[in-house]
Design an enzyme around this catalytic site. Structure first.
Site, PDB file in Angstrom:
ATOM      1  N   GLU A  73      -3.698 -41.735  19.504  1.00  0.00           N
ATOM      2  CA  GLU A  73      -3.915 -43.177  19.669  1.00  0.00           C
ATOM      3  C   GLU A  73      -2.575 -43.883  19.475  1.00  0.00           C
ATOM      4  O   GLU A  73      -2.259 -44.320  18.368  1.00  0.00           O
ATOM      5  CB  GLU A  73      -4.955 -43.673  18.667  1.00  0.00           C
ATOM      6  N   ASP A 126      -5.761 -44.361   9.434  1.00  0.00           N
ATOM      7  CA  ASP A 126      -6.066 -43.089   8.788  1.00  0.00           C
ATOM      8  C   ASP A 126      -4.983 -42.044   9.039  1.00  0.00           C
ATOM      9  O   ASP A 126      -5.039 -40.952   8.478  1.00  0.00           O
ATOM     10  CB  ASP A 126      -7.428 -42.557   9.276  1.00  0.00           C
ATOM     11  N   LYS A 158     -14.437 -41.924  10.253  1.00  0.00           N
ATOM     12  CA  LYS A 158     -14.426 -43.346  10.588  1.00  0.00           C
ATOM     13  C   LYS A 158     -15.363 -44.144   9.685  1.00  0.00           C
ATOM     14  O   LYS A 158     -15.055 -45.282   9.310  1.00  0.00           O
ATOM     15  CB  LYS A 158     -14.825 -43.551  12.052  1.00  0.00           C
ATOM     16  N   ASP A 168     -12.504 -50.458  18.020  1.00  0.00           N
ATOM     17  CA  ASP A 168     -11.603 -49.316  18.107  1.00  0.00           C
ATOM     18  C   ASP A 168     -10.238 -49.817  18.555  1.00  0.00           C
ATOM     19  O   ASP A 168     -10.103 -50.896  19.142  1.00  0.00           O
ATOM     20  CB  ASP A 168     -12.131 -48.286  19.105  1.00  0.00           C
ATOM     21  N   ASP A 218     -22.093 -44.494  13.856  1.00  0.00           N
ATOM     22  CA  ASP A 218     -22.478 -45.801  14.375  1.00  0.00           C
ATOM     23  C   ASP A 218     -23.968 -45.861  14.693  1.00  0.00           C
ATOM     24  O   ASP A 218     -24.656 -46.822  14.321  1.00  0.00           O
ATOM     25  CB  ASP A 218     -21.645 -46.140  15.614  1.00  0.00           C
TER      26      ASP A 218
END
Length: 750
Positions: free
Chosen positions: A106, A135, A267, A291, A462
Site C-alpha cells: 500500500e 500498522d 485490521k 481504506d 467488517d
C-alpha cells in the site's frame, strides 16, 4: 400550521420496482424446484451421477432462494444536504479513520492522496479530525503525511474556491485539463500541479536510504524498532488549534504498540485502537472509516451521510451509513469480475430494503455509541427512562468493559449519551493518555473485540461487526449520492484477485461456523429473518465451491464412465434444463445491459464466478478446515494496491504464479480434455436419434469455455503461462481421478 413550519425531510426513501426481474426470479425458482422433483421421481432408475447432480442442484436452489429473498424489495435513499442548515444549527463533529498496513503493498502516495482528499471535503474543518493508522510503522508513511499536510493547506482552499469534484490530487491532475480558461484559474492550476508533482517526488524519493538513516528529531520514535515489535507511536501532524472552520482538520498519525507475544487482530485491532485514541482526543459522536486507497470522489459526502444520520425520526433506523464500494480506472469489460456494479444495483439495493446493507469495511459512517455496544431505544419509551447498554454498570464493571483507563471510561459514557465533545483540550496534552489505550495489553480482560468495538476472530471483521450491530436491533442505510462517494482501486491481475477472494471466503465461512452466525442471532437476538437469509447469501460463498466443483467435474465423469446426469434430448424433462439455462442467461444478461455494461463484461463475470468458486473459495474452505483441525491458523493477507491510472496494453490478461490456488482450475480443465480424448478416441459419440450423451458433451464444452484463461495458460509463457509444477500436480490429480472412476464404474449400470 405546525406542518408548514417543520423542517423538510433530509432524505427520501424510494421503493424501486423491477417487475420483469421479479418474474424471472420466480420463473427460475419454479424451474429449479421442478428439476429437483424430477430428479427425485427418477432417482431409482439412475446411478451415482444422477444423485450427485441432485445434491448439487439442491444447493443451487437454496442459493437462488436466498438470492431472491435478498433482492425482492429494492430500496434507495435520496439525500438533500442543502437542507441541513434548516434541520440543525451546528453540524456534529466527525472522526475519520484511515488504515494502512504495509508501505510496499500500500504505497504511501496512495495513502497520502486519500488523506488529502479527506482534509479538503466540504465540511467545517473544525468539526473534523483525521486519524491515520499505520500498522507498518513506517517512517516513510509518517514523513509523507507531514509533507502532505503542507500541500493540503493550499490544496483545500483551491478545491473549495473552484468547486473541484475530485479532491484526490493524483486523480484530478491525471484527467484532462479543466475547461476553465480564466488566467487566474490557469495560474493557480499550474501552481498546484507543480506543488503536487514536487510532493509526489519527495515521497517517491523517501526510500530507506534517505529516511531511515537519519531517524532523529521528529523521526526519533522510529529508530531501533521492528515492524511487529515496537511501542506506540502517536504524532499530531497538524492541529487546528484555533478551531477555525476554514483551516485544515486535525491530522494525527498512530502506530499502535505491537509485541510478538500479543495478538494484534489485524485490521479489527487497528480500528479499535483508532476508536479509543480518538475517543480520548476528540470523541466525535460519528466516525468514518476508509481504506488507504478509497479517496473522496464527492466532496459533500459527509453532508450526505449526516442527512441519513440526523434526518431519521428514530435513530435505530441508521445505526451506520454504508457507501457502496466503487472503483476508478476499472479495466474495460471487468476481466476479473471484481467491480461488482450489478451486485450493488440489484442485490445491494434489495438488502437495503430489509434491515440494511452489510458493513463493507470501508466507506462507512458509524455512530460511536453503536460501536461502544449501545442498543437502539425502543419507540414510545421516554428518553429519560432509558440508559445505554453499559450505562447501568458500576464504575468497576465499566472498567472491565472498556479497559482500565478512567479517562476513556468517562469519554465513553459521554459518547453513549450521543453527545459531542464541546470542550476539546489541546491535542498534544492528551497524547500520554492516548498511549495507554493504544497499548497491546490494554484489551486483556475487557469486552473489546467481543461486545465492544470491531469484532475479533474471522478475516472478514467488517461483516461480523455489522452483523453484531444488526443483531442488536439497529438498521443500516445505504448512501449512494451522485457523483459516487468514494472510489478505490480494484486488483488488476489474476493472482491478487484470487487471493482477495480466498480471504473473503475464509472469513465468511469462519463466521458461518461460529457461535456468532446469523442463524443464532435471529433465534436469540433481534436480527430479522430475511436479513439472516441475506447474511447466509454471502456467508456460504466458500461452501458453494463444493457443489460448483462437483457440477463442473460431472460432465467429464459421465463421458469417461459412459453414464449420464441429463435426460435424453427427446425426453420432455430436457425442456426443464433448456428453459432453466436460457432463463438464467437472458436474466443475467438483462441485468448487465440495464446497468450499462457490455455483453463481454457479462461473460467475464460469469466465467470469473466459476473460476473464483472452484479455486479461491475452495482454498478458503480448506483454510478453515485446517484451522478447525489446529493444523494451521488463518492469515490476514493484505491486498496489493496500485495507483496506476493508465491501462497498459497487457492489462486484463490473466496471469498465473506457482500458488496452489490454480491447481483446482487446471485439474478441472485437464479432466475435460481427457474426457474428450477418451470419448472421441473410443468413438462412442452419440447418434442424432439417441443423443444420450450430447448434453454432457455440451456441458463439458461450456466448462472449458469458462476456464478459457486456463486453456491459454497451458500454452502461455512467463507470467501468462501456468507453471510446470502446477501442470504436473493437476495432471497427477486428473489421471488419478480417471483411474479411480474407470475402476469403480466397471460392472455398474449406465
Amino acid at each position: 400550521m405546525a406542518n408548514t413550519n417543520s423542517p423538510p425531510n433530509l432524505y427520501d426513501k424510494v421503493d424501486l420496482k423491477y417487475p420483469i426481474h421479479r418474474a424471472f426470479d420466480i420463473t427460475i425458482l419454479v424451474l429449479l424446484i421442478s428439476l429437483l422433483v424430477y430428479r427425485l421421481l427418477y432417482i431409482s432408475n439412475h446411478g451415482f451421477a444422477w444423485l450427485l447432480a441432485l445434491l448439487c442442484e439442491t444447493c443451487f436452489t437454496f442459493t437462488w432462494f436466498v438470492t431472491v429473498s435478498s433482492k425482492w424489495n429494492p430500496v434507495e435513499y435520496k439525500t438533500y444536504p442543502e437542507r441541513l442548515s434548516q434541520k440543525t444549527q451546528e453540524l456534529p463533529p466527525v472522526d475519520i479513520f484511515v488504515t494502512t498496513a504495509d508501505p510496499v503493498l500500500e504505497p504511501p502516495i496512495l495513502t497520502v492522496n486519500t488523506v488529502i482528499s479527506l482534509l479538503a471535503v466540504d465540511y467545517p474543518a473544525d468539526k473534523l479530525a483525521c486519524y491515520v493508522s499505520d500498522d507498518g510503522s513506517s517512517p516513510i508513511t509518517y514523513y509523507s503525511l507531514v509533507e502532505a499536510s503542507k500541500f493540503a493547506k493550499h490544496w483545500a482552499p483551491f478545491c473549495k474556491k473552484h468547486n473541484i469534484q475530485a479532491r484526490a490530487p493524483f486523480r484530478y491532475f491525471s484527467s484532462e485539463v479543466p475547461l476553465n480558461n480564466s488566467s487566474e484559474f490557469q495560474q493557480e492550476y499550474n501552481k498546484m500541479k507543480d506543488e503536487y508533482e514536487e510532493l509526489a517526488s519527495k515521497i517517491n524519493d523517501a526510500d530507506k536510504k534517505s529516511i531511515e538513516r537519519n531517524l532523529s528529531g521528529d523521526f526519533a520514535a522510529f529508530s531501533n524498532i521492528e515492524r511487529k515489535n515496537h511501542p506506540t507511536i502517536i504524532k499530531v501532524v497538524w492541529e487546528n488549534k484555533a478551531g477555525i472552520s476554514d483551516e485544515l482538520p486535525h491530522l494525527i498519525y498512530i502506530s499502535r504498540e505491537k509485541r510478538p507475544q500479543h495478538p494484534h487482530h489485524y485490521k479489527a485491532g487497528a480500528m479499535n485502537v483508532l476508536t479509543r485514541v480518538s475517543g480520548m482526543m476528540t470523541n466525535a459522536p460519528f466516525m468514518l472509516n476508509l481504506d488507504c486507497d478509497m479517496f473522496v470522489n464527492n466532496p459533500k459526502i459527509v453532508c450526505h451521510a449526516m442527512c441519513l444520520l440526523l434526518g431519521s425520526r428514530n435513530e435505530r433506523e441508521s445505526g451506520f451509513v454504508q457507501c457502496p464500494q466503487y472503483f476508478y480506472d476499472g479495466l474495460k469489460d471487468d476481466p476479473f469480475g471484481n467491480q461488482f456494479e450489478v451486485l450493488h444495483k440489484y442485490i445491494g439495493s434489495g438488502i437495503v430494503g430489509i434491515q440494511g446493507p452489510f458493513y463493507g469495511g470501508t466507506g462507512c459512517f458509524h455512530r460511536r455509541k453503536v460501536i461502544y455496544g449501545s442498543c437502539p431505544r425502543d419507540v414510545g419509551i421516554p428518553a429519560e427512562s432509558l440508559t445505554p447498554v453499559h450505562g447501568g454498570l458500576t464504575e468497576k464493571e465499566q472498567l472491565r468493559v472498556f479497559g482500565n483507563s478512567k479517562e476513556f471510561v468517562r469519554s465513553a459514557a459521554h459518547a453513549l449519551q450521543g453527545k459531542a465533545n464541546t470542550s476539546p483540550e489541546i491535542l498534544p496534552k492528551l497524547i500520554e493518555a492516548a498511549h495507554q489505550v493504544a497499548g497491546c495489553g490494554y484489551e486483556y480482560g475487557t469486552s473489546w473485540g467481543k461486545e465492544v468495538g470491531w469484532q475479533y476472530g474471522p478475516a472478514t471483521e467488517d461483516i461480523l461487526t455489522g452483523l453484531k450491530i444488526h443483531a442488536r436491533g439497529w438498521r443500516s442505510v445505504l448512501c449512494s449520492p451522485d457523483p459516487r462517494a468514494f472510489l478505490g482501486c480494484a486488483p488488476r491481475v489474476g493472482p491478487i484477485s484470487m487471493t482477495q477472494q480466498k480471504r473473503w471466503a475464509t472469513g465468511l465461512l469462519e463466521i458461518l461456523i461460529s457461535e456468532r452466525n446469523p442463524i443464532i442471532a435471529t433465534l436469540t437476538a433481534r436480527l430479522q429473518f430475511r436479513q439472516c437469509l441475506a447474511y447466509l447469501w454471502i456467508l456460504i460463498w466458500g461452501l458453494r465451491s463444493i457443489p460448483e466443483i462437483c457440477y463442473a467435474v460431472l460432465p467429464a465423469y459421465c463421458i469417461i464412465t459412459n453414464s449420464s446426469f441429463l435426460p435424453k434430448f427427446h425426453e420432455p424433462a430436457m425442456y426443464i434444463h433448456v428453459a432453466l439455462f436460457l432463463s438464467y442467461v437472458i436474466y443475467s444478461l438483462l441485468e448487465y445491459l440495464e446497468t450499462g455494461l457490455s455483453i463481454r463484461a457479462w461473460w467475464n463475470n460469469q466465467r470469473m464466478a466459476r473460476m473464483n468458486a472452484t479455486n479461491a473459495w475452495l482454498f478458503g474452505v480448506i483454510s478453515v478446515f485446517l484451522k478447525i483441525l489446529r493444523i494451521s491458523g488463518t492469515v490476514f493477507e493484505v491486498t496489493q494496491k496500485d495507483q496506476s491510472s493508465s491501462n497498459v496494453g497487457d492489462e486484463g490478461r490473466f496471469t498465473f504464479d506457482a500458488s496452489p490456488i490454480f491447481v483446482p482450475g487446471t485439474t478441472i480443465l485437464l479432466l475435460q480434455l481427457t474426457a474428450f480424448v477418451m470419448g472421441f478416441g473410443g468413438m462412442q459419440l452419440p447418434s442424432v436419434d439417441d443423443a444420450s450423451g450430447l448434453g454432457e458433451i455440451l456441458c463439458s464444452v461450456l466448462v472449458v469455455m469458462c476456464f478459457w484463461p486456463f486453456v491459454k495458460g497451458l500454452f502461455g509463457k512467463g507470467k501468462y503461462g501456468i507453471p510446470l509444477s502446477t501442470v504436473c500436480k493437476s495432471s497427477l490429480l486428473s489421471l488419478s481421478f480417471v483411474y479411480l472412476v474407470t475402476r469403480t464404474s466397471r460392472g455398474q449400470p449406465e
